[in-house]
Each structure stands twice: as C-alpha cells, then as structure tokens.
Write a protein that holds these residues in place. Structure first.
Motif, mmCIF file in Angstrom:
data_model
loop_
_atom_site.group_PDB
_atom_site.id
_atom_site.type_symbol
_atom_site.label_atom_id
_atom_site.label_comp_id
_atom_site.label_asym_id
_atom_site.label_seq_id
_atom_site.Cartn_x
_atom_site.Cartn_y
_atom_site.Cartn_z
ATOM 1 N N GLU A 174 0.854 -1.184 0.000
ATOM 2 C CA GLU A 174 0.000 0.000 0.000
ATOM 3 C C GLU A 174 0.892 1.237 0.000
ATOM 4 O O GLU A 174 1.893 1.286 0.715
ATOM 5 C CB GLU A 174 -0.907 0.020 1.230
ATOM 6 N N ILE A 175 0.525 2.235 -0.797
ATOM 7 C CA ILE A 175 1.254 3.495 -0.861
ATOM 8 C C ILE A 175 0.332 4.597 -0.358
ATOM 9 O O ILE A 175 -0.845 4.646 -0.736
ATOM 10 C CB ILE A 175 1.720 3.817 -2.295
ATOM 11 N N GLY A 176 0.862 5.490 0.486
ATOM 12 C CA GLY A 176 0.016 6.545 1.027
ATOM 13 C C GLY A 176 0.782 7.820 1.334
ATOM 14 O O GLY A 176 1.994 7.920 1.116
ATOM 15 N N TRP A 177 0.065 8.789 1.840
ATOM 16 C CA TRP A 177 0.618 10.090 2.193
ATOM 17 C C TRP A 177 0.209 10.449 3.613
ATOM 18 O O TRP A 177 -0.763 9.906 4.159
ATOM 19 C CB TRP A 177 0.116 11.177 1.226
ATOM 20 N N ALA A 178 0.932 11.364 4.217
ATOM 21 C CA ALA A 178 0.593 11.848 5.549
ATOM 22 C C ALA A 178 1.046 13.299 5.673
ATOM 23 O O ALA A 178 2.080 13.693 5.111
ATOM 24 C CB ALA A 178 1.250 10.994 6.634
ATOM 25 N N GLY A 179 0.276 14.093 6.386
ATOM 26 C CA GLY A 179 0.633 15.493 6.595
ATOM 27 C C GLY A 179 -0.100 16.065 7.783
ATOM 28 O O GLY A 179 -1.235 15.676 8.065
ATOM 29 N N GLY A 180 0.556 16.962 8.510
ATOM 30 C CA GLY A 180 -0.106 17.544 9.677
ATOM 31 C C GLY A 180 0.802 18.508 10.399
ATOM 32 O O GLY A 180 1.713 19.109 9.815
ATOM 33 N N VAL A 181 0.561 18.653 11.690
ATOM 34 C CA VAL A 181 1.300 19.602 12.522
ATOM 35 C C VAL A 181 1.767 18.913 13.788
ATOM 36 O O VAL A 181 1.222 17.884 14.203
ATOM 37 C CB VAL A 181 0.428 20.829 12.878
ATOM 38 N N GLY A 182 2.787 19.514 14.396
ATOM 39 C CA GLY A 182 3.300 19.022 15.668
ATOM 40 C C GLY A 182 3.736 20.179 16.535
ATOM 41 O O GLY A 182 4.212 21.212 16.037
ATOM 42 N N ILE A 183 3.556 20.036 17.835
ATOM 43 C CA ILE A 183 3.982 21.062 18.783
ATOM 44 C C ILE A 183 4.780 20.393 19.888
ATOM 45 O O ILE A 183 4.457 19.275 20.300
ATOM 46 C CB ILE A 183 2.766 21.828 19.363
ATOM 47 N N GLY A 184 5.850 21.060 20.310
ATOM 48 C CA GLY A 184 6.686 20.417 21.311
ATOM 49 C C GLY A 184 7.703 21.348 21.918
ATOM 50 O O GLY A 184 7.576 22.577 21.876
ATOM 51 N N TYR A 185 8.741 20.735 22.441
ATOM 52 C CA TYR A 185 9.747 21.451 23.220
ATOM 53 C C TYR A 185 11.117 20.875 22.898
ATOM 54 O O TYR A 185 11.272 19.650 22.779
ATOM 55 C CB TYR A 185 9.454 21.290 24.712
ATOM 56 N N GLY A 186 12.112 21.760 22.737
ATOM 57 C CA GLY A 186 13.453 21.297 22.418
ATOM 58 C C GLY A 186 14.506 22.000 23.239
ATOM 59 O O GLY A 186 14.345 23.162 23.641
ATOM 60 N N THR A 187 15.581 21.302 23.522
ATOM 61 C CA THR A 187 16.708 21.874 24.273
ATOM 62 C C THR A 187 18.016 21.513 23.588
ATOM 63 O O THR A 187 18.116 20.488 22.917
ATOM 64 C CB THR A 187 16.754 21.348 25.717
ATOM 65 N N PHE A 211 6.764 24.832 16.859
ATOM 66 C CA PHE A 211 5.518 24.479 16.177
ATOM 67 C C PHE A 211 5.895 24.143 14.742
ATOM 68 O O PHE A 211 6.395 25.006 14.007
ATOM 69 C CB PHE A 211 4.537 25.644 16.256
ATOM 70 N N LEU A 212 5.699 22.880 14.338
ATOM 71 C CA LEU A 212 6.179 22.396 13.055
ATOM 72 C C LEU A 212 5.057 21.848 12.191
ATOM 73 O O LEU A 212 4.048 21.355 12.708
ATOM 74 C CB LEU A 212 7.221 21.278 13.256
ATOM 75 N N GLY A 213 5.261 21.912 10.895
ATOM 76 C CA GLY A 213 4.415 21.202 9.950
ATOM 77 C C GLY A 213 5.180 20.011 9.405
ATOM 78 O O GLY A 213 6.416 19.991 9.416
ATOM 79 N N SER A 214 4.466 18.999 8.931
ATOM 80 C CA SER A 214 5.134 17.815 8.387
ATOM 81 C C SER A 214 4.352 17.282 7.196
ATOM 82 O O SER A 214 3.127 17.408 7.131
ATOM 83 C CB SER A 214 5.270 16.729 9.458
ATOM 84 N N VAL A 215 5.083 16.676 6.280
ATOM 85 C CA VAL A 215 4.470 16.053 5.114
ATOM 86 C C VAL A 215 5.369 14.900 4.694
ATOM 87 O O VAL A 215 6.598 14.973 4.814
ATOM 88 C CB VAL A 215 4.292 17.067 3.960
ATOM 89 N N GLY A 216 4.752 13.804 4.238
ATOM 90 C CA GLY A 216 5.559 12.652 3.853
ATOM 91 C C GLY A 216 4.761 11.635 3.064
ATOM 92 O O GLY A 216 3.540 11.752 2.897
ATOM 93 N N ILE A 217 5.476 10.630 2.573
ATOM 94 C CA ILE A 217 4.861 9.506 1.882
ATOM 95 C C ILE A 217 5.339 8.224 2.544
ATOM 96 O O ILE A 217 6.415 8.191 3.158
ATOM 97 C CB ILE A 217 5.196 9.489 0.372
ATOM 98 N N PHE A 218 4.543 7.172 2.434
ATOM 99 C CA PHE A 218 4.909 5.920 3.089
ATOM 100 C C PHE A 218 4.453 4.737 2.243
ATOM 101 O O PHE A 218 3.593 4.849 1.372
ATOM 102 C CB PHE A 218 4.301 5.829 4.489
ATOM 103 N N GLY A 219 5.045 3.598 2.550
ATOM 104 C CA GLY A 219 4.643 2.332 1.966
ATOM 105 C C GLY A 219 4.441 1.308 3.063
ATOM 106 O O GLY A 219 5.222 1.252 4.020
#
Length: 258
Positions: A174-187, A211-219
């Motif tokens: 199966e081939i697909g896509w994914a995209g969204g947002v993420g929020i977090g903390y870094g040091t 505060f990040l956006g993300s986009v990708g493809i997967f199998g």
C-alpha cells in the motif's frame, strides 16, 4: 350358395393370427434415437454454466476495499524508529532571513544528525473506505552535532496530529501520504568533549517551544511494516527571548503496525 363352415372358421383363425402377430411386434425406433438414448432427459447444469449477465466485475477500488476489510479493526497502534538529517537556523529576534547576508545565514545554520523514536495511534474509518484517516503520535529525536573535538546534542519532544490517506494498494503493498502539525519542546544540551581542557560544565540553554508542519509519503508491506520518508518544516518557535529557531529536517522512519 352353400354355407361352408370350415372355410369360415379357417378365415377367422388366419385373421386372428395376423392380428396377434401385429399386436406382439416391438415398435421400431429411428437410428438417431438409438444413438442418443438420453436425449429426452434434461441435462443437469454444471456449476460453471453461469449466465454471463449475472457475473459481477469488481473495480480496483472495490478490490482494495475488500482487502482492507479483511484487516479487521480500523484502529491501529504503532511504534517506530528512524534517523535523518536536519538544518536549524538561529535567527536574532526582530530579524528575518531575507535581511541577513550570506555570511550571517551560514553562521546561523547548524547541521544535525537525528536519531528518533515514536509511538502512536491511527484510525482509518470504513466510512471513507479506509482511504482517509487520522494519526496521533508522540516522537522524540536526539540530535547530534559534531564540532571539532566536541559534540553538541539536542533533544526534541513533539506531539503530532496528522491526516493520512492511501494513494494506491495492490496485493501486499500500500502506498500513502501523511501530513499535519506538531507542537513540542526542544533543548540544546551541554557539549560532550574528548578534550580535557574543554569546559564540560557548559550549561544547557533554556529550551524553546516549537511548532512544526510535516508532510511525507509511506509504503506498507504485508499490513504490518511501514517505511516512511517525511520532512518537518518550521512554522514558529517561542520561549526564547533573543532568537527565533527554524529547524528543517528529513527523516526516514520504520513503523511496526499492530
């Protein structure tokens, strides 16, 4: 004319014999009837003798849906690990990338190698034929940045919400896509050094919100093994009084789907 009783009796005896012979004879049959003795019987229909008008041809989408239904529950838990490469830009407050010259931009860039882990939950509802769903997960990435004999490390924790969908499915893949947002903390943690004269007690920074956006493809292979390539793009950072951080990264991740 004299009545001859003997002739009369003889006539009737012959007539009776002829009639008896005709009555006892078998009916004749045609050659075709002898060759096909079962022609009058009804031929039983076999299982393969199906009216072509009753046959149903499934479309590709219906075949994919049928294979997805066999997977059972639309709820899935997954865990994974990955690695990648990133560039983080450290820009002074009240400045923009366009206002910096080439030298300042190069000085603001920090290159990182990332190692990470993630775990989460995804839902692919039947209402959308499992072609569209949601993914919620937490991930942690350890960044490593060699600087001569010293190494700077960073830690990033993110909570992510993604939409995801399928582009194509065939048998085991199966081939697909994914995209969204993420929020977090870094040091940025203290430096690790092999130089005895270096200052091992360098204090870590105060940390920052991202505060990040993300986009990708997967199998997905055999319904349980997912390989994904994704990129994270900065939207905003907060919590630092002097700098704005813009982390960009490309990640390769393997997930096991339960």
């Amino acid at each position: 004319m004299d009545f001859d009783l003997k002739k009369y009796v003889r006539f009737y005896l012959v007539l009776a014999f002829v009639l008896a012979s005709i009555a006892g004879a078998k009916p004749s049959t045609s050659p075709k009837a002898k060759q096909n003795p079962k022609s009058s019987k009804t031929k039983k229909s076999s299982k393969n003798d199906i009216n072509p008008s009753l046959k149903v041809t499934l479309t590709q989408e219906e075949l994919i849906l049928n294979s997805n239904i066999k997977r059972g529950s639309p709820h899935t838990i997954f865990i994974g690990a990955g690695a990648g490469y990133g560039i983080e830009m450290k820009i002074p407050k009240n400045s923009s990338t366009s206002s910096l010259d080439t030298k300042q931009i190069n000085q603001s860039k920090q290159e990182w190698l990332h190692l990470g882990f993630r775990a989460g939950y995804e839902y692919m509802p039947l209402a959308f034929k499992r072609f569209l769903g949601l993914r919620v997960y937490l991930d942690y990435f350890l960044g490593v940045r060699p600087i001569g004999l010293e190494t700077l490390t960073s830690s990033t924790f993110l909570a992510n919400l993604n939409a995801q969908g399928k582009i194509y499915a065939f048998k085991r893949v199966e081939i697909g896509w994914a995209g969204g947002v993420g929020i977090g903390y870094g040091t940025h943690d203290k430096q690790i050094s092999t130089d005895d004269e270096s200052n091992d007690d360098t204090n870590p920074d105060d940390g920052k919100g991202i505060f990040l956006g993300s986009v990708g493809i997967f199998g997905i292979i055999d319904k349980h093994h997912r390989v994904e390539i994704s990129s994270k793009i900065p939207i905003n950072s907060f919590g630092d009084r002097f700098y704005t951080y813009k982390p960009y990264s490309v990640l390769f991740v393997y997930d096991y789907l339960f």
